[in-house]
Design a protein around this motif. Structure first.
Motif, PDB file in Angstrom:
ATOM      1  N   PHE A  31       0.795  -1.314  -0.144  1.00  0.00           N
ATOM      2  CA  PHE A  31       0.030   0.012   0.078  1.00  0.00           C
ATOM      3  C   PHE A  31       0.896   1.360   0.053  1.00  0.00           C
ATOM      4  CE2 PHE A  31       0.210  -1.608   4.328  1.00  0.00           C
ATOM      5  CZ  PHE A  31       0.735  -0.469   5.170  1.00  0.00           C
ATOM      6  N   ASP A  32       2.058   1.014   0.052  1.00  0.00           N
ATOM      7  CA  ASP A  32       3.073   2.336   0.144  1.00  0.00           C
ATOM      8  C   ASP A  32       3.825   2.108  -1.335  1.00  0.00           C
ATOM      9  OD1 ASP A  32       5.165   4.223   0.062  1.00  0.00           O
ATOM     10  OD2 ASP A  32       5.794   3.543   2.254  1.00  0.00           O
ATOM     11  N   SER A  33       3.490   3.122  -2.399  1.00  0.00           N
ATOM     12  CA  SER A  33       3.951   3.100  -3.638  1.00  0.00           C
ATOM     13  C   SER A  33       5.605   2.961  -3.956  1.00  0.00           C
ATOM     14  CB  SER A  33       3.574   4.395  -4.132  1.00  0.00           C
ATOM     15  OG  SER A  33       3.687   5.562  -3.790  1.00  0.00           O
ATOM     16  N   ARG A  34       6.253   3.742  -2.578  1.00  0.00           N
ATOM     17  CA  ARG A  34       7.441   3.641  -2.595  1.00  0.00           C
ATOM     18  C   ARG A  34       8.122   2.348  -2.452  1.00  0.00           C
ATOM     19  NH1 ARG A  34       7.654   7.918   2.059  1.00  0.00           N
ATOM     20  NH2 ARG A  34       6.018   6.477   2.885  1.00  0.00           N
ATOM     21  N   LYS A  35       7.476   1.409  -1.880  1.00  0.00           N
ATOM     22  CA  LYS A  35       7.950  -0.073  -1.535  1.00  0.00           C
ATOM     23  C   LYS A  35       7.689  -1.014  -2.874  1.00  0.00           C
ATOM     24  CE  LYS A  35       7.456   0.203   3.370  1.00  0.00           C
ATOM     25  NZ  LYS A  35       6.812  -0.503   4.629  1.00  0.00           N
ATOM     26  N   ILE A  36       6.826  -0.515  -3.992  1.00  0.00           N
ATOM     27  CA  ILE A  36       6.749  -1.124  -4.752  1.00  0.00           C
ATOM     28  C   ILE A  36       7.834  -1.745  -5.800  1.00  0.00           C
ATOM     29  CG2 ILE A  36       5.560  -1.377  -7.273  1.00  0.00           C
ATOM     30  CD1 ILE A  36       3.459  -1.698  -5.198  1.00  0.00           C
ATOM     31  N   LYS A  37       7.798  -3.050  -6.104  1.00  0.00           N
ATOM     32  CA  LYS A  37       8.788  -3.808  -6.755  1.00  0.00           C
ATOM     33  C   LYS A  37       8.305  -4.214  -8.224  1.00  0.00           C
ATOM     34  CE  LYS A  37      11.943  -5.003  -2.986  1.00  0.00           C
ATOM     35  NZ  LYS A  37      11.384  -4.632  -2.075  1.00  0.00           N
ATOM     36  N   PRO A  38       8.838  -4.493  -9.078  1.00  0.00           N
ATOM     37  CA  PRO A  38       8.605  -5.059 -10.336  1.00  0.00           C
ATOM     38  C   PRO A  38       7.606  -6.141 -10.133  1.00  0.00           C
ATOM     39  CG  PRO A  38      10.825  -4.261 -10.633  1.00  0.00           C
ATOM     40  CD  PRO A  38      10.478  -4.091  -9.201  1.00  0.00           C
ATOM     41  N   GLY A  39       6.407  -6.239 -10.678  1.00  0.00           N
ATOM     42  CA  GLY A  39       5.605  -7.344 -10.342  1.00  0.00           C
ATOM     43  C   GLY A  39       4.602  -7.567  -9.209  1.00  0.00           C
ATOM     44  N   LEU A  41       1.667  -6.047  -6.715  1.00  0.00           N
ATOM     45  CA  LEU A  41       0.078  -5.469  -6.621  1.00  0.00           C
ATOM     46  C   LEU A  41      -0.014  -4.254  -5.797  1.00  0.00           C
ATOM     47  CD1 LEU A  41      -2.747  -5.703  -7.551  1.00  0.00           C
ATOM     48  CD2 LEU A  41      -3.088  -7.432  -5.711  1.00  0.00           C
ATOM     49  N   PHE A  42      -0.425  -3.077  -6.438  1.00  0.00           N
ATOM     50  CA  PHE A  42      -0.523  -1.971  -5.519  1.00  0.00           C
ATOM     51  C   PHE A  42      -2.047  -1.789  -4.704  1.00  0.00           C
ATOM     52  CE2 PHE A  42      -1.131   2.523  -5.398  1.00  0.00           C
ATOM     53  CZ  PHE A  42      -0.455   2.991  -4.015  1.00  0.00           C
ATOM     54  N   LEU A  43      -2.124  -1.512  -3.686  1.00  0.00           N
ATOM     55  CA  LEU A  43      -3.423  -1.300  -2.895  1.00  0.00           C
ATOM     56  C   LEU A  43      -3.250   0.300  -2.426  1.00  0.00           C
ATOM     57  CD1 LEU A  43      -5.666  -2.564  -1.432  1.00  0.00           C
ATOM     58  CD2 LEU A  43      -4.325  -2.581   0.595  1.00  0.00           C
ATOM     59  N   PRO A  44      -4.221   0.995  -3.007  1.00  0.00           N
ATOM     60  CA  PRO A  44      -4.290   2.345  -2.564  1.00  0.00           C
ATOM     61  C   PRO A  44      -5.402   2.302  -1.434  1.00  0.00           C
ATOM     62  CG  PRO A  44      -5.554   2.101  -4.634  1.00  0.00           C
ATOM     63  CD  PRO A  44      -4.981   0.777  -4.454  1.00  0.00           C
ATOM     64  N   LEU A  45      -4.977   2.997  -0.280  1.00  0.00           N
ATOM     65  CA  LEU A  45      -5.643   3.292   0.688  1.00  0.00           C
ATOM     66  C   LEU A  45      -5.975   4.552   1.014  1.00  0.00           C
ATOM     67  CD1 LEU A  45      -4.001   0.326   3.087  1.00  0.00           C
ATOM     68  CD2 LEU A  45      -6.410   0.290   1.973  1.00  0.00           C
ATOM     69  N   LYS A  46      -7.231   5.105   1.614  1.00  0.00           N
ATOM     70  CA  LYS A  46      -7.394   6.483   2.095  1.00  0.00           C
ATOM     71  C   LYS A  46      -6.961   6.535   3.335  1.00  0.00           C
ATOM     72  CE  LYS A  46     -11.483   6.459  -1.130  1.00  0.00           C
ATOM     73  NZ  LYS A  46     -12.782   6.503  -1.216  1.00  0.00           N
ATOM     74  N   GLY A  47      -6.064   7.645   3.647  1.00  0.00           N
ATOM     75  CA  GLY A  47      -5.549   7.929   4.889  1.00  0.00           C
ATOM     76  C   GLY A  47      -5.416   9.693   4.859  1.00  0.00           C
ATOM     77  N   ALA A  48      -4.522   9.832   5.251  1.00  0.00           N
ATOM     78  CA  ALA A  48      -4.047  11.495   5.455  1.00  0.00           C
ATOM     79  C   ALA A  48      -4.022  11.797   3.905  1.00  0.00           C
ATOM     80  CB  ALA A  48      -2.562  11.602   6.043  1.00  0.00           C
ATOM     81  N   ARG A  49      -3.514  10.877   3.104  1.00  0.00           N
ATOM     82  CA  ARG A  49      -3.619  11.154   1.593  1.00  0.00           C
ATOM     83  C   ARG A  49      -4.496   9.989   0.980  1.00  0.00           C
ATOM     84  NH1 ARG A  49       0.393  14.017  -0.940  1.00  0.00           N
ATOM     85  NH2 ARG A  49      -0.680  13.762  -2.935  1.00  0.00           N
ATOM     86  N   ASP A  50      -5.058  10.075  -0.158  1.00  0.00           N
ATOM     87  CA  ASP A  50      -5.724   9.195  -0.906  1.00  0.00           C
ATOM     88  C   ASP A  50      -4.559   8.253  -1.794  1.00  0.00           C
ATOM     89  OD1 ASP A  50      -7.298   7.758  -2.526  1.00  0.00           O
ATOM     90  OD2 ASP A  50      -8.592   9.040  -2.713  1.00  0.00           O
ATOM     91  N   GLY A  51      -4.662   7.209  -1.361  1.00  0.00           N
ATOM     92  CA  GLY A  51      -3.630   6.231  -2.161  1.00  0.00           C
ATOM     93  C   GLY A  51      -3.815   6.300  -3.801  1.00  0.00           C
ATOM     94  N   HIS A  52      -4.990   6.692  -3.872  1.00  0.00           N
ATOM     95  CA  HIS A  52      -5.373   6.592  -5.364  1.00  0.00           C
ATOM     96  C   HIS A  52      -4.405   7.690  -6.234  1.00  0.00           C
ATOM     97  CE1 HIS A  52      -8.740   4.240  -4.205  1.00  0.00           C
ATOM     98  NE2 HIS A  52      -9.060   3.994  -5.375  1.00  0.00           N
ATOM     99  N   ASP A  53      -4.031   8.600  -5.367  1.00  0.00           N
ATOM    100  CA  ASP A  53      -3.230   9.815  -5.969  1.00  0.00           C
ATOM    101  C   ASP A  53      -1.781   9.292  -6.277  1.00  0.00           C
ATOM    102  OD1 ASP A  53      -5.266  11.488  -5.637  1.00  0.00           O
ATOM    103  OD2 ASP A  53      -4.437  12.437  -3.809  1.00  0.00           O
ATOM    104  N   PHE A  54      -1.413   7.917  -5.987  1.00  0.00           N
ATOM    105  CA  PHE A  54      -0.229   7.529  -6.184  1.00  0.00           C
ATOM    106  C   PHE A  54      -0.200   6.254  -7.377  1.00  0.00           C
ATOM    107  CE2 PHE A  54      -0.201   9.693  -2.058  1.00  0.00           C
ATOM    108  CZ  PHE A  54       0.853  10.505  -2.118  1.00  0.00           C
ATOM    109  N   ILE A  55      -1.182   6.052  -7.850  1.00  0.00           N
ATOM    110  CA  ILE A  55      -1.473   4.769  -8.569  1.00  0.00           C
ATOM    111  C   ILE A  55      -0.365   4.926  -9.902  1.00  0.00           C
ATOM    112  CG2 ILE A  55      -2.766   3.765 -10.286  1.00  0.00           C
ATOM    113  CD1 ILE A  55      -5.318   3.976  -8.473  1.00  0.00           C
ATOM    114  N   LEU A 142      -2.950  -6.359  10.141  1.00  0.00           N
ATOM    115  CA  LEU A 142      -3.239  -7.854  10.254  1.00  0.00           C
ATOM    116  C   LEU A 142      -3.279  -8.565   8.886  1.00  0.00           C
ATOM    117  CD1 LEU A 142      -5.061  -9.807  12.704  1.00  0.00           C
ATOM    118  CD2 LEU A 142      -5.709 -10.255  10.445  1.00  0.00           C
ATOM    119  N   PRO A 143      -4.235  -7.771   7.910  1.00  0.00           N
ATOM    120  CA  PRO A 143      -4.185  -8.533   6.667  1.00  0.00           C
ATOM    121  C   PRO A 143      -2.810  -8.640   5.849  1.00  0.00           C
ATOM    122  CG  PRO A 143      -5.516  -6.669   6.532  1.00  0.00           C
ATOM    123  CD  PRO A 143      -5.005  -7.027   8.074  1.00  0.00           C
ATOM    124  N   TYR A 144      -2.036  -7.418   5.959  1.00  0.00           N
ATOM    125  CA  TYR A 144      -0.950  -7.090   5.555  1.00  0.00           C
ATOM    126  C   TYR A 144       0.295  -8.521   5.860  1.00  0.00           C
ATOM    127  CZ  TYR A 144       3.513  -4.716   3.922  1.00  0.00           C
ATOM    128  OH  TYR A 144       4.672  -4.464   3.273  1.00  0.00           O
TER     129      TYR A 144
END
Length: 456
Positions: A31-39, A41-55, A142-144
């Motif tokens: 759910f953190d776009s900075r941790k994404i590695k090739p291959g 799956l990205f999960l955008p969550l809504k918090g202080a910032r909307d994760g959709h902004d980082f898709i 927990l799901p993470y």
């Protein structure tokens, strides 16, 4: 994780047609776009910032696909869902069911992280075991944890935390634990729950997802009686309960005790009667799960606990520091003061306690802080140092029972923070042969006082 796009789409009931995308298999979900590695799956969550902004950034960093609550460009593989967090939780529940991993859940007002660590270390002697990392014990963490467990995991120990009523119900129904432990019903988060009865109700929701016949270990406390289910195998622990310890012997940095279900004495490389209770419960659960006595005793003897819990450290001048600065509530503070007071002082040294505010106690904060006076023993503790706003009345009570000049108070209010003065005073009064206890809520930053002592 090893899940395919189509498998995930079915598990979370994705709303879009994913057949137009190539089939793919994911190793990780982030759910953190900075941790994404090739291959991934990205999960955008809504918090202080909307994760959709980082898709866009996630795809740029190599994401193979993404969850989304909004339609995306046709050329980007994605899973359209109504709520990304809910989809995340459904996926974790599906993955647990698919893998058949045995779930052991741990909650409680005190001791849940320590018990989780103990249980993990014991089970790991016999099974491929994974546990909650850090404080990932909520509706996201927990799901993470579940979706990041190694592929060969056989047992997973999940810590379950609560800030509000219903938090643990959600986690239990997701994880469906076959073994669960409630360590203690205390006063943590009293501000949000209003009463200890409500805290008990929340903690006991750990039973909501447990299959019939599952093992439930609970403290011998009548406050939980209304929430016990007849379908579960309930074992109580405590001084007069069916599961208890005996012959407890505490040293400065270790303890020993005996139990009815182990033929040999248990050795723990940590102090505190509360840690003996945590070990008792973890050992019993592990034995019921199938771990041998020798493995249980070995794991506890070589225990490695999460940092910033109860831990002995050395000051630069040689003084002994008992650091318990991760969190604080009245039960935990009483227990650590009891342990600190019972440990023999160093020859020629004195005992000093540094206490800071306990947070999230709501309207009962004043009463619960001042009740600590019964745990402050002038014939054992030489010097008391208080820091914060809520502890001020307690410092005034301490001034009435301790000798003049042996109690110090430092403010932390909206318009005045005497933190630097606190550090200076602690450094001044702690001498090489002394023992000093530091206890307070994490936000009071007593870990920085510990660090200052270590740096000299």
């Amino acid at each position: 994780m090893k899940l395919t796009l189509r498998e995930i789409a079915q598990a979370v009931a994705a709303k879009n047609n994913i057949n137009r995308f190539d089939e793919m298999t994911f190793n990780q979900i982030e759910f953190d776009s900075r941790k994404i590695k090739p291959g991934d799956l990205f999960l955008p969550l809504k918090g202080a910032r909307d994760g959709h902004d980082f898709i866009d950034l996630a795809f740029k960093n190599g994401a193979a696909a993404a969850f989304s609550e909004k339609e995306l460009a046709e050329d980007r593989p994605y899973l359209l869902v109504d709520d990304t967090l809910s989809a995340f939780q459904k996926l974790a529940a599906y993955y647990l069911e698919k893998t058949g991993v045995d779930v052991i859940a741990v909650t409680g007002s005190n001791g849940k992280t320590t018990t989780k660590d103990m249980l993990h270390d014991i089970l790991a002697t016999t099974y491929k075991t994974y546990k909650t990392q850090g404080n990932y014990n909520n509706e996201i963490g927990l799901p993470y944890t579940v979706l990041h467990m190694p592929d060969d995991t056989e047992k997973i120990v999940l810590e379950m935390g609560q800030d509000h009523l219903g938090d643990i119900k959600l986690l239990s129904e997701l994880a469906k634990p076959k073994t669960a432990i409630v360590t203690l019903i205390g006063e943590a988060h009293l501000e949000f729950f209003g009463s200890r009865d409500k805290i008990a109700e929340g903690k006991m929701q750990i039973t909501d997802g447990m299959p019939a016949g599952s093992l439930l270990l609970v403290p011998d406390d009548p406050i939980i009686d209304p929430y016990l289910l007849p379908t579960l195998d309930v074992v109580r622990f405590g001084e007069n309960a069916e599961l208890s310890l005996s012959d407890l012997s505490e040293q400065k940095d270790s303890l020993t005790f005996k139990t009815d279900f182990l033929s040999q004495e248990v050795y723990l490389p940590v102090p505190g009667k509360y840690n003996a209770t945590n070990a008792l419960v973890a050992a019993y659960a592990a034995k019921r799960i199938g771990v041998s006595e020798d493995s249980i005793l070995y794991a506890l003897r070589h225990l490695q606990l999460t940092k910033n819990r109860t831990e002995w450290k050395k000051a630069a001048n040689g003084a002994d520091i008992l650091s318990d600065v991760y969190n604080a509530n009245p039960t935990a503070m009483k227990l650590i003061l009891e342990t600190f007071s019972s440990i023999p002082a160093n020859d020629g040294g004195k005992k000093i306690a540094v206490l800071a505010d306990m947070k999230e106690l709501g309207e009962q904060s004043l009463e619960l802080h001042t009740q600590m006076i019964t745990s402050l023993l002038p014939d054992v503790l030489d010097t008391m140092i208080f820091y914060g706003e809520a502890v001020q009345p307690l410092s005034q009570l301490a001034s009435q029972i301790f000798p003049l000049g042996h109690v110090y108070y430092f403010k932390k209010t909206a318009d005045q923070d005497q933190f630097d003065d606190l550090i200076s005073k602690v450094k001044e009064v702690v001498h090489p042969k002394d023992q000093v206890l530091l206890k307070g809520s994490h936000s009071m930053k007593l870990d920085e006082v510990v660090q200052a002592l270590q740096e000299g």
